[in-house]
Design an enzyme around this catalytic site. Structure first.
Site, PDB file in Angstrom:
ATOM      1  N   HIS A 161       0.820  -1.222   0.000  1.00 55.44           N
ATOM      2  CA  HIS A 161       0.000   0.000   0.000  1.00 55.44           C
ATOM      3  C   HIS A 161       0.848   1.263   0.000  1.00 55.44           C
ATOM      4  O   HIS A 161       0.359   2.363  -0.231  1.00 55.44           O
ATOM      5  CB  HIS A 161      -0.936  -0.003   1.218  1.00 55.44           C
ATOM      6  CG  HIS A 161      -2.274   0.661   0.965  1.00 55.44           C
ATOM      7  ND1 HIS A 161      -2.416   1.730   0.118  1.00 55.44           N
ATOM      8  CD2 HIS A 161      -3.525   0.396   1.427  1.00 55.44           C
ATOM      9  CE1 HIS A 161      -3.675   2.106   0.083  1.00 55.44           C
ATOM     10  NE2 HIS A 161      -4.387   1.288   0.876  1.00 55.44           N
TER      11      HIS A 161
ATOM     12  N   ASP B  57      -2.286   1.999  -4.301  1.00 52.93           N
ATOM     13  CA  ASP B  57      -3.528   2.153  -3.548  1.00 52.93           C
ATOM     14  C   ASP B  57      -4.537   1.113  -4.004  1.00 52.93           C
ATOM     15  O   ASP B  57      -4.379   0.498  -5.065  1.00 52.93           O
ATOM     16  CB  ASP B  57      -4.108   3.559  -3.760  1.00 52.93           C
ATOM     17  CG  ASP B  57      -3.220   4.628  -3.122  1.00 52.93           C
ATOM     18  OD1 ASP B  57      -2.510   4.278  -2.134  1.00 52.93           O
ATOM     19  OD2 ASP B  57      -3.206   5.763  -3.622  1.00 52.93           O
TER      20      ASP B  57
END
Lengths: 563, 321
Positions: A535, A539
């Site tokens: 992450h 995203d």
């Protein structure tokens, strides 16, 4: 009168033999104690040999000029007044002594005196108590003994070392009682034993006589220490276990925690594990084990070779566990397996990835009917060319295509430089379950290879990984990883990213599931898949977009032909 | 020829003095009387007074003189009549002979041998029965050799005389003449620093040397134990490898020595096993030794040093774990 033999004593300094140079006495001659009877020459010196007895020489066993070994009998004496015999013998002795003193007239007075006193003490039976039959006494003590008419050979020293003191001589003269002497022997003997065992610890064998006494003591102590405590199954999770180093080594080599082995003995109140205990424990582990382990191994190997994908297992918890079972090769529940080697490397790599990269997982499913149809057609063609075409090359092809459109999925983070590296190579790692554990060989430049070439690469790499023939360099340089959990089972997973890559893709099984086509629920071949992304770099929205693109390509495999 | 240990010493001296005229023999009564134990018998007659020298009653002079001779190119073989008289010359050994190579950074060395009968069991006087190889073995640069057979005695002594550094040659006087064995008349060497396996076995390793070899072998025979018997032959430098390999095989070990127990060579054998074979041990290593007392006189002497029953006891303890 008793017959006594005299053996050539140790002449000192380890001399084993000596030349008998001359006899100073003749058979029939009366001698006094300590009178020189012979001269023996050794390498070192001419040694005068004293007589240990008072009595009559009855036989000389060696000629002058002969070599005499130490401890061999050289003279036989007839000794006066040995009270070990019956009265008649004693009488006979004194008779003979009188007759011999007649021969050696000069010695008569002292001989008479000795004959009288020698009755007061035993001259036999005490030889075992002291190492040598010699009497140890200072010259002044000897003089005193002569004055008091005490036979020194009959007196046992009170100092524990066998040395006769003046006090001993006076006591013997006063007592005139042989019993006292005998008691003295015993007590002296005991005190010797005691002092020897005190200073020597367990080595109590101070002399030939108490060796037999020492052995049972040792045995008793050993058996007292080794109380059998047959405690089956209670061994697990002991905090402290006594065992010899070799036993510990045996356990370690077998991958057994010594604290888990049931102890058959107890020492100092603690469990004591023997090598036999370890072997028995291992045996009990083996029986009733093997089948499970080997079945698992067969399943993994079979599925890997089975063509549906040369890769099995994968970078996720479930399959890593399965790999562990395979690695142990015959592991049993309850057993403790050493954490090392490939298993440890995998673990460290996974932990590093998990603790470094914030993972986010994404799951999806697509209609794979066309993919199944196309693969079916192409597989037949490929097979004629000797190539086994699985679904993996299609997935790799779809992914490399998608990666070129979503470069962050094919990136890694250079933390030191504070830069995200967007790779311009598309090297796809494929997770392979092997007997040693999970391995991830890399298909280099996957974007430039056709399906057949990808199929050949995958097959070759997987096979060599399973055979442990793959080199470390072939497992490096990956930019993205694909794993196939579908061959073993399960629908979804949370794969762990192969650090330092940005993402991992886990293929689920293709099978018929209810699927809505034109508002109708129909049975349709679908594939479920899972992805994890770092992450920090990717995203959730990007992951979803990437996955949509992969879905699109795989659901319409004709699109794969475009590029 | 069949020879005893002391005859082997004499033979080695004859052999090497004939072969190398740098070899000189010095000590108390070594020349005219042929030595207290006849070890130097006939040397004076054969090699003359320049090479076989009776010294004053001074161990300092003997060892100090030998050190000087060695540094200047001779190969002295000094005799100390009994090991108990070596301590006066301790300084010559520690401060001069054994460290001259170190002190001169290799410019000088001391190729010398100090021979001396050692050990108890012969009903000798005080100062005649010590077994202090442990103490001397602590001196860096000094090699400690203790033969136990006539064959080894000749070969080891020839090696010792030819060695470029000082050797303390401890002769087990208790077995000086207790047995004979075949000793080759020709020239041969038994290398320093190498142990001998006197008997191969599987169950327990027994390490001994010098005067302790006969009782050790006797104990093994009496006890009917499948023991591997190792004769160290050289106490320093110790052939630990042979011991360690044997212990790895048997898992059990008994060390037998005549000298005092504390800080003795046995402790070092145990330590080396701990260093290199700990995980092979099936039982604690046993030590059978003399006691931490002076060697007792005469009547008590037999209680002092290890006899077969004590050695056998230790083997049984090692095998009972």
């Amino acid at each position: 009168m008793a017959e006594r033999t005299f053996e050539l004593p140790d002449l000192g300094e380890g001399i084993a033999e000596g030349e008998l140079v001359s006899w100073l006495v003749a058979p029939g001659e009366h001698v006094e104690e300590d009178q020189t009877i012979a001269e023996v020459e050794t390498d070192k010196a001419l040694v005068e040999v004293p007589s240990p007895y008072e009595g009559t020489v009855s036989e000389l066993h060696y000629e002058e000029g002969e070599m005499v070994p130490v401890d061999s009998v050289v003279v036989t004496f007839d000794v006066d007044g040995d009270d070990g015999g019956a009265d008649s013998e004693g009488t006979g002795g004194s008779d003979e002594s009188r007759s011999t003193t007649g021969d050696g007239a000069e010695t008569t007075p002292s001989a008479a005196g000795d004959a009288e006193t020698s009755e007061s003490g035993p001259s036999g039976g005490d030889e075992q108590a002291v190492p040598q039959s010699r009497v140890f006494a200072a010259p002044t003590t000897r003089t005193l003994a002569r004055e008091l008419g005490v036979d020194l050979a009959a007196v046992v020293g009170s100092d524990g070392g066998g040395r006769v003191t003046e006090a001993d001589v006076r006591e013997a003269a006063d007592a005139g009682d042989s019993d006292g002497g005998i008691e003295g022997v015993d007590s002296a003997g005991e005190s010797v034993d005691a002092s020897a065992s005190d200073s020597g610890g367990a080595s109590t064998s101070a002399g030939p006589t108490d060796v037999t006494g020492g052995e049972p003591a040792v045995t008793e102590r050993a058996s007292a220490d080794a109380v059998p405590v047959t405690v089956e199954g209670d061994g697990a999770d002991r905090k402290r276990t006594l065992a010899m180093p070799a036993t510990r080594r045996l356990a370690e080599e077998a991958g057994v925690d010594i604290d888990d082995v049931p102890a058959s003995e107890e020492r100092d109140g603690e469990a004591f594990v023997t090598p036999e205990d370890v072997r028995a424990y291992l045996e009990s582990r083996r029986s009733g084990d093997g089948t499970v382990g080997s079945d698992t191994a067969t399943a993994v190997a079979g599925s890997s070779a089975g063509g549906n994908g040369a890769t099995a297992g994968g970078g996720n918890d479930t399959t890593a566990g399965g790999g562990g079972g395979t690695t142990a090769g015959g592991a049993t529940s309850g057993e403790r397996v050493p954490y090392r080697g490939v298993r440890q490397t995998i673990g460290e790599q996974m932990a590093r990835s998990k603790y470094t990269a914030p993972h986010v997982s994404h799951h999806d499913e697509f209609d794979a009917a066309d993919l199944v149809a196309v693969r079916g057609e192409l597989a037949e063609v490929a097979e004629r060319e000797g190539v086994k075409l699985t679904y993996m090359p299609f997935v790799i092809r779809a992914i490399t295509t998608a990666l070129q459109e979503f470069p962050y999925l094919n990136s890694s983070l250079d933390e030191e430089a504070g830069e995200i590296v967007l790779h311009d190579e598309y090297n796809v790692g494929i997770a392979v379950a092997t007997d040693a554990g999970l391995m991830v060989p890399v298909v280099k430049n996957a974007d430039r290879k056709g399906l057949k070439e990808l199929a050949a690469d995958v097959r070759d790499l997987a096979e060599r990984a399973r055979n442990r023939e793959i080199s470390p360099s072939e497992m490096q340089g990956g930019t993205f990883t694909v794993t196939n959990i579908g061959v073993i089972g399960g629908e979804f997973s949370s794969p762990i990213i192969n650090h330092p890559e940005a993402a991992i893709f886990a293929m689920g099984p293709i099978r018929k599931r209810p699927w809505v086509v034109d508002d109708e629920v129909v049975a349709r071949e679908t594939m479920r898949f899972s992805m994890s992304v770092d992450h920090r770099l990717v995203d959730g929205a990007d992951a979803a977009r990437f996955s949509n693109r992969v879905k699109e390509l795989l659901a319409n495999p004709a699109l794969l032909l475009l590029d | 020829m069949q020879a005893t240990i002391v005859e082997a010493v004499n033979d080695a001296l004859h052999t090497e003095m004939a072969a190398d005229d740098r070899v000189v023999v010095l000590g108390e009564d070594v020349a005219k009387s042929g030595g207290v134990f006849r070890a130097t018998d006939e040397l004076l007659e054969e090699f003359g007074g320049d090479r076989v020298v009776d010294t004053p009653l001074s161990e300092i002079a003997i060892v100090g003189g030998a050190t000087g001779l060695a540094m200047y190119g001779y190969r002295p073989v000094a005799e100390i009549q009994f090991s108990g008289f070596l301590p006066p010359a301790f300084d010559q050994l520690v401060s001069n002979a054994s460290r001259i190579r170190w002190r001169t950074r290799g410019a000088l060395n001391a190729p010398m041998v100090v021979r001396m009968p050692y050990g108890a069991g012969v009903r000798a006087l005080e100062h005649h029965s010590e077994s202090l190889e442990g103490a001397y073995g602590h001196i860096p640069g000094l090699q400690i050799v203790v033969p136990s057979t006539p064959h080894d005695t000749k070969g080891l002594l020839l090696s010792a005389i030819r060695d470029p550094d000082p050797v303390l040659f401890m002769e087990p006087k208790r077995i000086y003449r207790s047995f004979r064995e075949e000793v080759p008349e020709d020239d041969y060497e038994v290398p320093l620093g190498e142990a001998a396996v006197r008997r191969e076995g599987e169950d327990v390793t027994v390490v001994a040397w010098g005067s302790m070899m006969p009782p050790t072998l006797e104990a093994v025979e009496e006890g009917d134990v499948d023991a591997e018997v190792i004769d160290l032959r050289t106490v320093s430098p110790m052939d630990a490898e042979t011991v360690v390999e044997s212990v790895k095989k048997t898992g059990r070990c008994v060390v037998v020595h005549e000298g005092p127990r504390s800080i003795g060579v046995g402790s070092d054998v145990v330590a080396r096993i701990n260093d290199e074979a700990l995980m092979y041990l099936e039982a604690p290593v046993e030590r059978v030794t003399g006691f931490d007392t002076p060697v007792p006189l005469l009547s008590m002497e037999d209680y002092y040093f290890p006899h077969p029953p004590r050695i056998l006891d230790a083997m049984e303890r090692a095998l009972s774990v």
